[in-house]
Design an enzyme around this catalytic site. Sequence first.
Site, mmCIF file in Angstrom:
data_model
loop_
_atom_site.group_PDB
_atom_site.id
_atom_site.type_symbol
_atom_site.label_atom_id
_atom_site.label_comp_id
_atom_site.label_asym_id
_atom_site.label_seq_id
_atom_site.Cartn_x
_atom_site.Cartn_y
_atom_site.Cartn_z
ATOM 1 C CG ASP A 21 -15.727 17.891 -0.589
ATOM 2 O OD1 ASP A 21 -15.382 19.025 -0.298
ATOM 3 O OD2 ASP A 21 -17.870 17.900 0.611
ATOM 4 C CG ASN A 23 -14.943 23.278 -0.025
ATOM 5 O OD1 ASN A 23 -15.460 21.495 0.132
ATOM 6 N ND2 ASN A 23 -14.066 23.708 -0.750
ATOM 7 C CG ASP A 25 -16.617 21.756 -3.136
ATOM 8 O OD1 ASP A 25 -16.223 20.570 -2.985
ATOM 9 O OD2 ASP A 25 -15.869 21.848 -3.426
ATOM 10 C CG ASP A 29 -11.317 19.388 -0.588
ATOM 11 O OD1 ASP A 29 -10.342 18.451 0.887
ATOM 12 O OD2 ASP A 29 -12.360 19.719 -0.710
ATOM 13 C CG ASP A 201 -2.667 11.418 -19.825
ATOM 14 O OD1 ASP A 201 -3.325 10.520 -19.749
ATOM 15 O OD2 ASP A 201 -3.148 11.861 -21.220
ATOM 16 C CG ASP A 331 -8.086 5.451 -17.599
ATOM 17 O OD1 ASP A 331 -8.671 6.789 -17.316
ATOM 18 O OD2 ASP A 331 -7.270 5.857 -18.282
HETATM 19 C C1 GLC Z 1 -5.443 8.337 -20.336
HETATM 20 C C2 GLC Z 1 -6.394 8.951 -19.337
HETATM 21 C C3 GLC Z 1 -7.808 9.381 -19.467
HETATM 22 C C4 GLC Z 1 -8.168 10.257 -20.025
HETATM 23 C C5 GLC Z 1 -7.235 9.970 -21.867
HETATM 24 C C6 GLC Z 1 -6.792 11.573 -22.279
HETATM 25 O O1 GLC Z 1 -5.543 7.611 -21.048
HETATM 26 O O2 GLC Z 1 -5.508 7.681 -18.251
HETATM 27 O O3 GLC Z 1 -8.582 8.721 -18.451
HETATM 28 O O4 GLC Z 1 -9.141 10.354 -20.546
HETATM 29 O O5 GLC Z 1 -5.732 9.669 -21.414
HETATM 30 O O6 GLC Z 1 -6.024 12.069 -21.582
HETATM 31 CA CA CA Z 2 -14.294 19.726 -1.669
#
Ligand code: GLC
Ligand code: CA
Length: 559
Positions: A21, A23, A25, A29, A201, A331
Amino acid sequence: MEKKWWHGKTAYQIYPKSFLDTNGDGIGDLRGIIRKLDYFKDLGVEILWLSPIYCSPLADQGYDISDYYGIDPRFGTMEDMDELLSQAGRRGIHILMDLVVNHCSDEHPWFQAACRDPEGPYGRYFYIVDRPADGSLPCNWRSAFGGSVWSPLPGHPDKLYLHIFHRKQPDLNWENPEVRQEIYKMVNWWLDKGLSGFRIDAIINIKKHLPFENYPADRADGLCSIEYMLANAHGVIDFLDEMADAAFRPHDAFTAGEVFHEKEEELPRFIGDRGVFSSMFDFAETLLGQSPLGWYDNKPVTPEMYKAACFASQKRVEGVGFLCNIIENHDEPRGVSHYLPPEGRHTAGKKLLAGLNFMLRGLPFLYQGQEIGMENRRCRSIDEVDDISARDEYQVALAAGLGPEEALAAVNRFSRDNARTPFQWDGTENAGFTDGTPWLPVNENYREINLSAQMEDPDSLWNFYRALIALRKSPTYAEAVVYGDLIPWLREQENLMAYLRKGEEKTLLVLGNFQNAAQTAVLPGAVRKVLLNNLHEFTAEAGRVQLEPWQFLILEVAR
Ligand code: GLC
Ligand code: CA
């Protein structure tokens, strides 16, 4: 096999929200990533995958996109993104983004338009159905984050929409050619900007088996895992082939699919020479011990299970293509907390796991913090848990009759928050991640585990990863490390994970003593050179090598 620009590289996944980070917050970023590009150059990483930074309500931490063409202001601006691309390019580093196109956010203008007029063109962007008159659901599929995949369409109590993930992630209807064209246009827009490719994804879910129908319930909630539907769904490859032709192939993009439940015979079409993707992740190890009932019922992973899964995956893709090898991602629990038994969770054990995974055939993908051996974080109460998946699994465990403490223990083992705590840069407050309040607390162990300490220590895990990456690029050994065949060695010897990497010129023997006791291993040939050793001892005589507890070795051997 055709040689590709990415084969010999090492890739790294950044989870931007928790990286750095700049800035105050409390949210990592793009400027934080730009600031650290030299760090990656120094480490030897040449491909960076950024988890989503698009505009998003962050209901699922950015995997719920409300504008595919915009950067969420919490992460920065499009100017920052352009700067990241050019600064990375200058250093020979390729940038990948996350392509999340099974679903978008319920706050995306497409879904908002669908809610306004479900019969209109945007209604066909999603799966919207009339609610059955008897109050039942169109089918009994369970959402990945709990409950039914069906929710009432906002403003239309008589209609339902489908979401395989959270209700804030409505599934896009890939059967509609307009949807597909919109997606390809967006993918090309990013590739034209200078992106080198994507991690893709949840992609298997884009093909639904229609019409909607029930499968046998697999839990007391009367619902069933989406797996049953996926086993019956055919044709995902046709969609992906179309996307590859429309966008990936013309750009020679690198693509790594998040593919679960693929059909065995489709493997060559996924990652073979004319495959729809360059590669896909090997999730076989992450699936070990998983129970269909929920996290609370998962079984521990033993070294023998780990070895068998790695070798089986290697065998599956032999002569087909390259897998992306991981020990963790955003995940998963931290690999060192998950795959190493408690007595092996020290630097030597962490190096062993690192080396055994890294030296497999395929593309190594490190996850942010893995290079310093970051560990799971223990939450003391469910209120400290952010991850929507973990919160659901907590309820599942309670419903199964576990007490709150046992349920919390299960969640602590598998929560996706484990991998999402801020990167531990140094021993100063908040591990140097932010001057403000981090969005997710820093792991309390940051004074012992942090990058700055490990960079100074020649025996650190970080320096070990650096050596592994250097070996993958070394003029002498790269060919064997990248392209060499993988041949299991002494496969039946318990808690020994060993394999040969047989290149054109060089043969390497990778050995890991995956236990707390010494053992010896027969050598396939004379030792020419010790390339990497996680301990200081090395004893080989009479065709055998003595392995101390948790010892890991890479040897060049005569063939
Ligand atoms: C994939 C991503 C996971 C997300 C899911 C839905 O498994 O790695 O983080 O929650 O898809 O997009
Ligand atoms: Ca930030």
